[in-house]
Design an enzyme around this catalytic site. Structure first.
Site, mmCIF file in Angstrom:
data_model
loop_
_atom_site.group_PDB
_atom_site.id
_atom_site.type_symbol
_atom_site.label_atom_id
_atom_site.label_comp_id
_atom_site.label_asym_id
_atom_site.label_seq_id
_atom_site.Cartn_x
_atom_site.Cartn_y
_atom_site.Cartn_z
ATOM 1 N N LYS A 52 0.848 -1.199 0.000
ATOM 2 C CA LYS A 52 0.000 0.000 0.000
ATOM 3 C C LYS A 52 0.881 1.247 0.000
ATOM 4 C CE LYS A 52 -3.773 -2.480 2.145
ATOM 5 N NZ LYS A 52 -4.378 -2.961 3.378
ATOM 6 N N GLN A 96 -4.942 -2.219 9.757
ATOM 7 C CA GLN A 96 -4.725 -3.515 9.111
ATOM 8 C C GLN A 96 -5.249 -4.647 10.005
ATOM 9 O OE1 GLN A 96 -3.396 -3.883 5.917
ATOM 10 N NE2 GLN A 96 -3.968 -6.028 6.161
ATOM 11 N N ASP A 119 -11.237 2.101 4.047
ATOM 12 C CA ASP A 119 -11.420 0.649 3.879
ATOM 13 C C ASP A 119 -12.909 0.319 3.719
ATOM 14 O OD1 ASP A 119 -9.274 -1.025 3.581
ATOM 15 O OD2 ASP A 119 -8.863 -1.227 5.723
#
Ligand code: NAP
Length: 292
Positions: A52, A96, A119
């Protein structure tokens, strides 16, 4: 059979985002800033976050990785989330997953400001997506939609069978493809581990999205001629190579590809689309902030 090349498609989108960031910066605005929180030492999580970061650099975003030890308390993590919510220099951030067992993932996700939840996991974004309102759609389903759109895959009136009902892939993609929009307007069947006689559904499918995490589950004799197949699965299986493993999807490519009209490879299909969708969401978060 045509390969749905996620790598090429993601690269084209990447160039588009990079050009828009350049314009933004030339206008005197600061570039979008994505922050990733990573807890613990999970190897796969570190690889995802590094990827990312690399993508952020390629499109001209500012990117920050905040690493915390596995024993960070839930309270301290929630405190960090609150700080990022209030930091004007941060447009979007992700936590994450998975998190260590002592931390309640739902609590952390619910604490993220929906405006920075790139997200798309916050219940507010999920609800808005279901209502077809402006929302951050989670990266993998969003990436699949972009891939179908890029290749001009006809979805209206098609029977789409989704394998897997997770909150991050199966359920959102089933919802998106059933929406009154394009891509969309599909008749959707959502299968899972309790579905009886899965082949009955897959054999009738015009489009199959496989997201179950069972290597090479979908075989050639389970699909009809001309089917469009999107393989989301990523499983590491032991292999006699340098890495000691290879990545295998949920689809047995050798037997399914000859019958398919379009099919994603693994790797190089959905994976690159997932990351670029996160970049798109982050750019959108920055744009929305500038519009305020
Ligand atoms: P998950 O949370 O483990 O969910 C798996 C789903 O598949 C569940 O709904 C489960 O049913 C169903 N399932 C499992 N075995 C099955 C079987 N034999 N027959 C029918 N259904 C079955 O998985 P996920 O997070 O959605 O991920 C799925 C796969 O996609 C994994 O390989 C993951 O690594 C990969 N993935 C890839 C990307 C990417 O960027 N390419 C992104 C996310 C995930 P129940 O609900 O009944 O348990």
């Amino acid at each position: 059979m045509i390969l749905l090349n996620g790598k090429e498609t993601a690269n084209a989108i990447k160039q588009d985002i990079a050009a828009k960031v350049k314009e933004m910066v030339e206008r005197g605005e600061r570039a979008p800033h994505l922050v990733a929180i990573i807890v613990g030492e999970d190897g796969a999580s570190k690889t995802y976050v590094a990827n990312k970061e690399k993508n952020c650099q390629q499109v001209g975003f500012r990117s920050t990785v905040l690493s915390f030890p596995a024993d960070i308390t839930e309270e301290a993590l929630l405190q960090k989330v609150a700080e990022l919510n209030n930091d004007d220099e941060v447009d979007g951030f992700i936590v994450q997953l998975p998190l260590p067992k002592h931390i309640d993932e739902d609590k952390v996700i619910n604490a993220i400001s929906p405006k920075k939840d790139v997200d798309g996991f916050h219940p507010s974004n999920v609800g808005r997506m279901v209502l077809a309102e402006e929302a951050f759609v989670s990266a993998t389903p969003y990436g699949i939609m972009l891939l179908l759109e890029h290749y001009g895959i006809e979805t209206s009136g098609k029977h789409c069978v989704v394998l897997g009902r997770s909150n991050i892939v199966g359920r959102p993609i089933a919802n998106l493809l059933s929406r009154k929009s394009l891509p969309g307007d599909c008749t959707v069947t959502l299968c899972h581990s309790r579905t009886k006689n899965i082949e009955k559904f897959t054999k009738d499918a015009d489009i199959i999205i496989a997201a179950i995490g069972v290597p090479e589950f979908l075989k050639g004799d389970m699909v009809k001629e001309g089917v469009v197949v999107v393989d989301v699965g990523i499983t590491r299986v032991p292999a006699d190579n340098e890495k000691g493993y290879r990545i295998v999807g949920d689809v047995e490519f050798e037997s399914v590809a000859p019958k398919a009209s379009y099919i994603t490879p693994v790797p190089g299909g959905v994976g690159p689309m997932t990351i670029i969708s996160l970049m798109k969401n982050t750019f959108r978060a920055r744009e929305l902030k500038l519009k305020k």
